[in-house]
Design a protein around this motif. Structure first.
Motif, PDB file in Angstrom:
ATOM      1  N   GLN A 206       0.820  -1.212   0.000  1.00  0.00           N
ATOM      2  CA  GLN A 206       0.000   0.000   0.000  1.00  0.00           C
ATOM      3  C   GLN A 206       0.856   1.264   0.000  1.00  0.00           C
ATOM      4  O   GLN A 206       0.412   2.322  -0.450  1.00  0.00           O
ATOM      5  N   ARG A 207       2.073   1.159   0.533  1.00  0.00           N
ATOM      6  CA  ARG A 207       2.926   2.355   0.606  1.00  0.00           C
ATOM      7  C   ARG A 207       3.851   2.517  -0.597  1.00  0.00           C
ATOM      8  O   ARG A 207       4.599   3.490  -0.678  1.00  0.00           O
TER       9      ARG A 207
ATOM     10  N   ASP B 178       4.763   3.566  -4.234  1.00  0.00           N
ATOM     11  CA  ASP B 178       4.268   4.601  -5.155  1.00  0.00           C
ATOM     12  C   ASP B 178       3.700   3.941  -6.414  1.00  0.00           C
ATOM     13  O   ASP B 178       4.420   3.244  -7.142  1.00  0.00           O
TER      14      ASP B 178
END
Length: 292
Positions: free
Chosen positions: A183-184, A186
């Motif tokens: 989710q983190r 880019d």
């Protein structure tokens, strides 16, 4: 002023420190002390020095349990981490984009379901599936014209069968952790790679793996520790049998503590196992610090 402000934090840490000392430190030190004694759980312990540890080094059953533990590390840490990486990347980078995040979330929850089940329930269900006479697995083999097997009662098949069960039981944890780590990342990295014509495998190898390296370390460490101290599945499925084929140090310690009333020897086994876990943790942290 800053000094007094930072000093106030210790007040909030004090309850946890007291609880940690009472629940972890004191029992561990008592266990270490009992490892130097001969005691059956009643009466006064007799001091025997390093005799229990000398016996441990010469005990073939302990080394057998250690070898079985190495196999379970493969089944509970290495294999689930590898499969979990591929599944998480597929759910995030393919299923989520093609079928929507809700479908990916449902599949993630399905993979995690074994982690939610109580160990006793999961073990009993797998015991039914692998039952030598009326188990579903042998029924399926019979339909395929193959001979049934005593999966958990045959020394040649018991450990591989437990390993398969532990892969099933463990695989949801890496999937959830890796999907959270993704989710983190880019999204522009994946979009740029797609525009350059990179295949899914290239995106996985050159973007996913490097970006979630911290999560990989966490999963490998926690799963390895879980494998080293595994007890519940062995207790429910095989009780360390047949003939020690699935014996692990934690269950070997339990046998000496409660079945053989050899508390001193069981304490020595538990102490060695604890030191092994501490050494593995320190090794993982050192490798992570070096690579970060």
């Amino acid at each position: 002023m800053p000094r007094s402000r930072s000093g106030g934090y210790w007040v909030f840490l004090l309850p946890s420190a007291v609880l940690f000392t009472a629940v972890i430190v004191v029992p561990f030190l008592m266990n270490v002390g009992l490892g130097f004694t001969r005691w059956q759980g009643i009466g006064d312990p007799s001091w025997i020095g390093l005799d229990n540890y000398a016996r441990l080094l010469a005990d073939e059953r302990f080394w057998t349990s250690f070898r079985n533990n190495v196999a379970l590390i493969v089944a509970m840490a290495i294999v689930p981490t590898a499969i979990g990486l591929v599944l998480a990347a597929t759910l995030f980078d393919y299923v989520g984009k093609k079928f929507g995040p809700r479908t990916a979330g449902m599949l993630r929850a399905a993979y995690y379901l074994p982690q939610v089940l109580p160990v006793a329930v999961a073990g009993i269900v797998w015991g039914w599936i692998m039952h030598p006479r009326f188990g579903a697995l042998n029924e399926l083999l019979g339909l395929l014209g193959m001979e049934p097997r005593n999966w958990l009662g045959d020394p040649d098949w018991a450990l591989p069968s437990v390993m398969v069960i532990m892969v099933w039981f463990q695989i949801g944890y890496p999937v959830v952790i890796f999907m959270a780590g993704l989710q983190r990342v880019d999204p522009a990295l994946y979009e740029a790679a797609e525009m350059d014509g990179a295949s899914w495998w290239r995106r996985f190898w050159h973007i996913t793996l490097p970006q979630i390296r911290p999560e990989i370390y966490v999963v490998l460490l926690t799963c390895t520790i879980a494998a080293l101290k595994v007890f519940g599945p062995i207790f429910v499925l095989t009780r360390g049998g047949p003939g020690g084929a699935t014996l692990v140090p934690s269950y070997f310690s339990y046998q000496n503590f409660f079945e053989k009333a050899n508390v001193g020897y069981g304490s020595a086994i538990a102490t060695v196992l604890t030191l092994m876990i501490i050494m593995v943790t320190a090794l993982f942290l050192r490798i992570q610090d070096r690579d970060s």
